[in-house]
Design a protein around this motif. Structure first.
Motif, PDB file in Angstrom:
ATOM      1  N   THR A 446       1.077  -1.259   0.044  1.00 55.50           N
ATOM      2  CA  THR A 446      -0.043   0.319   0.256  1.00 55.50           C
ATOM      3  C   THR A 446       1.245   1.317   0.120  1.00 55.50           C
ATOM      4  OG1 THR A 446      -1.331   0.949   1.299  1.00 55.50           O
ATOM      5  CG2 THR A 446      -0.041   0.342   2.487  1.00 55.50           C
ATOM      6  N   ASP A 450      -4.367   2.204  -1.623  1.00 59.56           N
ATOM      7  CA  ASP A 450      -4.515   0.885  -2.600  1.00 59.56           C
ATOM      8  C   ASP A 450      -4.019   0.225  -1.744  1.00 59.56           C
ATOM      9  OD1 ASP A 450      -2.641   2.682  -2.081  1.00 59.56           O
ATOM     10  OD2 ASP A 450      -0.455   0.470  -3.268  1.00 59.56           O
ATOM     11  N   ASN A 452      -3.314  -3.894  -1.187  1.00 58.93           N
ATOM     12  CA  ASN A 452      -3.501  -4.898  -2.048  1.00 58.93           C
ATOM     13  C   ASN A 452      -2.763  -6.748  -1.610  1.00 58.93           C
ATOM     14  OD1 ASN A 452      -3.422  -5.437  -5.389  1.00 58.93           O
ATOM     15  ND2 ASN A 452      -2.330  -3.546  -5.075  1.00 58.93           N
ATOM     16  N   TYR A 522      -5.584   1.299  -6.609  1.00 63.38           N
ATOM     17  CA  TYR A 522      -4.203   1.474  -7.128  1.00 63.38           C
ATOM     18  C   TYR A 522      -4.580   1.737  -8.986  1.00 63.38           C
ATOM     19  CZ  TYR A 522       0.011  -0.616  -9.367  1.00 63.38           C
ATOM     20  OH  TYR A 522       1.694  -0.043  -9.748  1.00 63.38           O
TER      21      TYR A 522
END
Length: 590
Positions: A446, A450, A452, A522
């Protein structure tokens, strides 16, 4: 990870688990009662439960009281108590029985190793789950009594705390325990390597001796195993370089000068004897295998091996392709599911490929709760996490298809401990849930809005590395870093590759990965340039071996090591950046 030798023993332990599974919810309630009866009145629990007399309560009421009064906790909440124990405090702070041993977590997830309580119960449950998992495997892949196992297993050095407690990895404690010796006697199936090889503390020398002894007993080896897939891939990668020396040792009944630890040399030389015929046979196989880029190495050199067994999920998925290359048509079987804190589930369907494996929860090992997790809608951007939580539910209330974070209450003094593992309930084995491991919750790339996960990263790297495969090049290992030192921040992915590839293709790999991230935060951030282009760094061969060496030098065991898939560890980043030989920047977003 041993076979069950007789049908009676196989059936007995499977019958035991099948009975537990039918009544998993009730068993869990009774398991919590046993934990609280053993540890009632300890300092940690007293602050929440006071002087309540639990003996006067029925198990269901006690379960309700415990989950409503004792808060969810992280390792940080237990750290002060564990540190006092390590320093010699014998008062009942977490358990009524004094602790004599602490385990070290690997440290590869969060960058630092943690002390975790380890008791006789930990070793006993390890023996139990290994017997149970082996019993299910033996139904699908029967093996011979009296056979051998090529176990690529490693202990780390133990040390003493200020208060005199023994500290080491959980695997180190288990390999030194009576249970490990009992396991081999019960099964009449023995590891190829003596204790001096397992506990040498030098993983390179241990690996050489594991392979040498595994080949010396090659016709007797029934299966090949290690804790993590990484260890198996690493060992056979080393074999590609050292096979000629190993063949010479078998031919002469001697041991290479590279093995310079006296106890290990002595123990191995007691076992091997000159065998020129076997050496010539292995040499012939290796000359053939070289021409096949070592594909099918395992069945070629161990013709009676039935399968390869290891942890193959989570961060180990990145090694599946290489392991399949070595294993050829030999089945890859996922080992059972646990953590340093507790064992959790057994693989009851060993014929399933690793991508489809699930783990049936064993309801007597710990008391489990499950925090429901919900992916937030794409338009909803959270500054903290992309997962919303609901109240924890007991094992009996989980739902198929729902994702959860696991919470543990253990016999070893952890109460409502958030493990950080995200799992999905894939179904039920009778009354106990079958879990599909998704990812570690706190492994998140991050920079801005975002988020992930490790699984997201794995999918992205697989997408990018397809171009490598098409060019005849191999991805050896990878990790990533969220670079927030610059503005805008960006993702950096580090690759170690084997073979030559055009820079044009590597640039395409970089852009392909950048475009493959589907997280809404993202994508929006890249389009608005609030996150910069993804950077791909190619590191020189051997870089990830240097990272392994760093962790082992700091107390991790080879059998416990996992390459961190996302890191902020400054030492690791220094190694990666010093070893970077090429850099590429994504052009995926205009």
């Amino acid at each position: 990870m041993e076979p069950a030798v007789t049908n009676n023993k196989t059936n007995d332990i499977i019958d035991w688990f099948e009975h537990l599974s039918e009544n998993a919810g009730q068993v869990q309630t009774q398991t919590l009662r046993r934990i609280l009866e053993l540890n009632h009145g300890v300092e940690y629990l007293k602050q929440w439960l006071g002087d309540i007399n639990i003996n006067d309560m029925d198990a269901c009421a006690l379960e309700s009281l415990f989950t409503s009064m004792v808060p969810l906790a992280s390792h940080a909440d237990f750290e002060p108590y564990i540190q006092r124990i390590a320093d010699g405090d014998t008062s009942p702070s977490l358990t009524q029985q004094p602790m004599t041993t602490l385990s070290l977590s690997s440290g590869t997830t969060e960058g630092k190793q943690k002390y975790v309580p380890f008791t006789r119960h930990s070793a006993q449950t390890t023996l139990q789950i290994l017997r149970l998992g082996a019993a299910y495997r033996s139904r699908v892949y029967p093996i011979r009594e009296g056979g051998r196992i090529l176990e690529l297993i490693y202990s780390s050095k133990q040390f003493k705390t200020k208060g005199g407690l023994a500290v080491g990895t959980a695997t180190t404690h288990y390999y030194a325990s009576e249970e490990f010796k009992i396991k081999q006697e019960i099964t009449k199936s023995f590891t190829c390597s003596p204790e001096e090889v397992i506990s040498s503390g030098d993983y390179k020398q241990s690996t050489y001796c594991h392979l040498l002894l595994g080949l010396f007993f090659s016709n007797q080896v029934e299966f090949i195993t290690s804790t993590f897939a990484y260890s198996i891939v690493m060992a056979f990668s080393a074999f590609e370089e050292n096979w000629k020396d190993i063949c010479n040792d078998i031919r002469e009944g001697n041991l290479s000068p590279r093995i310079n630890l006296p106890k290990m040399r002595k123990s191995v030389l007691k076992i091997i004897s000159p065998d020129p015929f076997l050496a010539s046979k292995i040499e012939g196989c290796c000359e053939e295998l070289q021409n096949l880029n070592w594909g099918g190495l395992i069945p070629k050199l161990w013709p009676n091996a039935k399968y390869v067994c290891s942890i193959l999920t989570g961060s180990m998925q990145g090694y599946l392709k290489k392991l399949r290359h070595y294993a050829g048509e030999l089945p890859l079987v996922s080992a059972d599911y646990g953590s340093t804190e507790s064992w959790i589930g057994v693989n009851v369907d060993p014929s399933l490929p690793p991508e489809k494996v699930t783990y049936a929860v064993i309801p007597t090992f710990s008391y489990y709760e499950f925090i429901p997790l919900y992916r937030q809608k794409q338009g909803c951007i959270s500054p903290i996490d992309d997962l919303a939580e609901d109240e924890p539910v007991p094992l009996s209330k989980v739902k198929v298809g729902q994702e959860y974070e696991i919470v543990l209450t253990t016999f070893t003094g952890l109460y409502r401990y958030r493990l950080g593992d995200v799992v999905e309930v894939a179904g039920f084995h009778k009354g106990t849930p079958k879990l599909n491991f998704i990812c570690r919750r706190n492994l998140i790339l991050t920079v801005n809005i975002d988020k992930n996960t490790e699984k997201d990263l794995q999918l992205v790297v697989e997408r990018g590395s397809q171009l490598l495969s098409e060019a005849g090049t191999e991805l050896v290992d990878f990790t990533s870093h969220a670079n927030v030192a610059n503005h805008p921040g960006n993702y950096v992915i580090y690759w170690e590759i084997k073979g030559e590839v055009e820079e044009r293709i590597l640039g395409e790999c970089c852009s392909e990965m950048d475009a493959a991230f589907v997280d809404h935060g993202y994508v929006v951030s890249r389009r608005t340039n609030s996150i910069g282009p993804l950077e791909l760094c190619i590191v020189e061969r051997g870089t990830f071996r240097k990272i392994l060496d760093y962790f082992i030098a700091n107390g991790a065991a080879m059998s416990q090591f996992k390459t961190p898939r996302c890191t902020a560890n400054q030492v690791i980043l220094r190694i990666l950046n010093m070893c970077t030989i090429k850099r590429f920047q994504s052009t995926a977003y205009p």
